[in-house]
Design a protein around this motif. Structure first.
Motif, mmCIF file in Angstrom:
data_model
loop_
_atom_site.group_PDB
_atom_site.id
_atom_site.type_symbol
_atom_site.label_atom_id
_atom_site.label_comp_id
_atom_site.label_asym_id
_atom_site.label_seq_id
_atom_site.Cartn_x
_atom_site.Cartn_y
_atom_site.Cartn_z
ATOM 1 N N SER A 273 -8.084 -6.854 1.961
ATOM 2 C CA SER A 273 -8.926 -5.635 2.646
ATOM 3 C C SER A 273 -8.012 -4.565 2.895
ATOM 4 O O SER A 273 -7.183 -4.535 3.784
ATOM 5 N N GLY A 274 -8.431 -3.266 2.235
ATOM 6 C CA GLY A 274 -7.425 -1.964 2.668
ATOM 7 C C GLY A 274 -8.249 -0.807 2.674
ATOM 8 O O GLY A 274 -9.190 -0.682 1.799
ATOM 9 N N VAL B 26 -4.652 -0.406 10.901
ATOM 10 C CA VAL B 26 -4.247 -1.263 9.637
ATOM 11 C C VAL B 26 -4.526 -0.438 8.389
ATOM 12 O O VAL B 26 -5.893 -0.132 8.231
ATOM 13 N N ILE B 27 -3.580 -0.324 7.493
ATOM 14 C CA ILE B 27 -3.944 -0.105 6.177
ATOM 15 C C ILE B 27 -4.413 -1.019 5.295
ATOM 16 O O ILE B 27 -5.361 -0.842 4.512
ATOM 17 N N SER B 28 -3.862 -2.079 5.137
ATOM 18 C CA SER B 28 -4.306 -3.225 4.590
ATOM 19 C C SER B 28 -4.195 -4.803 5.314
ATOM 20 O O SER B 28 -3.142 -4.891 6.125
ATOM 21 N N ALA B 29 -4.988 -5.587 5.393
ATOM 22 C CA ALA B 29 -4.947 -6.982 5.726
ATOM 23 C C ALA B 29 -4.877 -7.862 4.750
ATOM 24 O O ALA B 29 -6.072 -8.083 3.889
ATOM 25 N N PRO C 114 0.778 -1.295 0.047
ATOM 26 C CA PRO C 114 -0.032 -0.005 0.005
ATOM 27 C C PRO C 114 0.716 1.219 -0.147
ATOM 28 O O PRO C 114 0.251 2.387 -0.257
ATOM 29 N N PHE C 115 2.020 1.145 0.338
ATOM 30 C CA PHE C 115 3.145 2.363 0.329
ATOM 31 C C PHE C 115 3.902 2.424 -0.882
ATOM 32 O O PHE C 115 4.252 3.573 -1.539
ATOM 33 N N LEU D 111 -0.463 -8.043 8.117
ATOM 34 C CA LEU D 111 -1.042 -6.800 8.107
ATOM 35 C C LEU D 111 0.045 -5.517 7.771
ATOM 36 O O LEU D 111 1.334 -5.703 8.265
ATOM 37 N N ALA D 112 -0.283 -4.517 6.848
ATOM 38 C CA ALA D 112 0.426 -3.478 6.690
ATOM 39 C C ALA D 112 -0.194 -2.454 7.601
ATOM 40 O O ALA D 112 -1.420 -1.924 7.364
#
Length: 269
Positions: A178-179, A208-211, A158-159, A250-251
């Protein structure tokens, strides 16, 4: 689709209080949504349409006025109470395949329908050979490739969209991410997103940004990924570790990546 006024789902939503016959596909997706609600202790529910619309998600995302870099018009956010209904409140007749929505209840199947569709496609293709079906990040796998090797699946970073966060090696089952990094918009200088916490009726407040979750099937993976994101990193990882059939990563918004214990066996090295 809730975005098509002539769809079966839209027609069902427009006629609360009436027992309505539905197609086999809609019936099965509704059952999948009920299972998602049960597995997630109510955190993933199809009864969030009003909250989504209030948050500005009232058209398919590519048509929304606001855009991801925040240069489009601001979308208004209205505070909503938690949903008044659960799927158990929807009257069902399995013999006639009919549903009756209580007044004020409307359905949006969202990611549950996407995961169900990917799972169905993979099952149909299984008779012809091993298949990987990717429905917008919900991935269903019917088995190892013909040479016995697993599929290589990149987890989006996501980054940095030009790089993978990790590379997973899977033979069968499902994986879903999911994000809140893509379907988002700004209000008063703050990012809002489409993942609603049913406890508040508002976009989930989470670190959490994305899982990303690996599960026995893609529908379970989609439900679990959303559950973990809503719970946040600490409670979400505890919940994930307590599910022996799941693995995930997780992110976090601080740039860290957290992996569950069972994820290690899926990572390419």
């Amino acid at each position: 689709s809730r975005f098509r006024p002539d769809s079966e789902l839209s027609q069902l939503n427009r006629q609360p209080g009436e027992m309505q016959p539905v197609s086999l596909a809609l019936w099965k997706v509704f059952q999948a949504a009920r299972q998602a609600e049960i597995r997630s202790d109510g955190l993933v529910t199809p009864l969030l349409l009003g909250a989504l619309e209030s948050a500005g998600y009232n058209a398919s995302f590519e048509k929304l006025a606001g855009d991801v870099d925040g240069t489009g018009p601001v979308l208004m956010i209205e505070t909503l109470p938690a949903p008044a209904y659960q799927t158990a409140d929807i009257e069902r007749d399995e013999r006639s395949r009919c549903l009756r929505l209580p007044y004020g209840a409307r359905l949006d199947f969202g990611g549950v329908a996407k995961g169900w569709a990917a799972h169905q496609a993979a099952q149909r293709l299984q008779g012809y050979g091993a298949a990987l079906v990717d429905a917008g990040g919900d991935i269903a796998l019917s088995g190892h490739q013909s040479d016995g090797s697993p599929w290589a699946i990149g987890v989006a970073n996501p980054f940095n969209p030009d790089e993978d966060l990790a590379l997973l090696m899977l033979g069968k089952g499902g994986v879903a991410t999911s994000g809140r990094d893509y379907r988002r918009w700004q209000k008063d200088g703050r990012w809002q997103h489409h993942i609603i916490d049913p406890r508040t009726g508002l976009p989930a407040e989470t670190d959490v940004i994305s899982a990303t979750v690996i599960a026995p099937d893609v529908m379970q993976a989609e439900t679990a990924a959303k559950t973990v994101l809503i719970l946040g990193s600490r409670a979400g990882m505890d919940w994930l570790e307590a599910q022996p059939e799941l693995a995930g990563m997780l992110a976090l918004e601080d740039g860290r990546r957290l992996d569950s214990q069972r994820t290690k066996s899926y990572l390419w090295s």
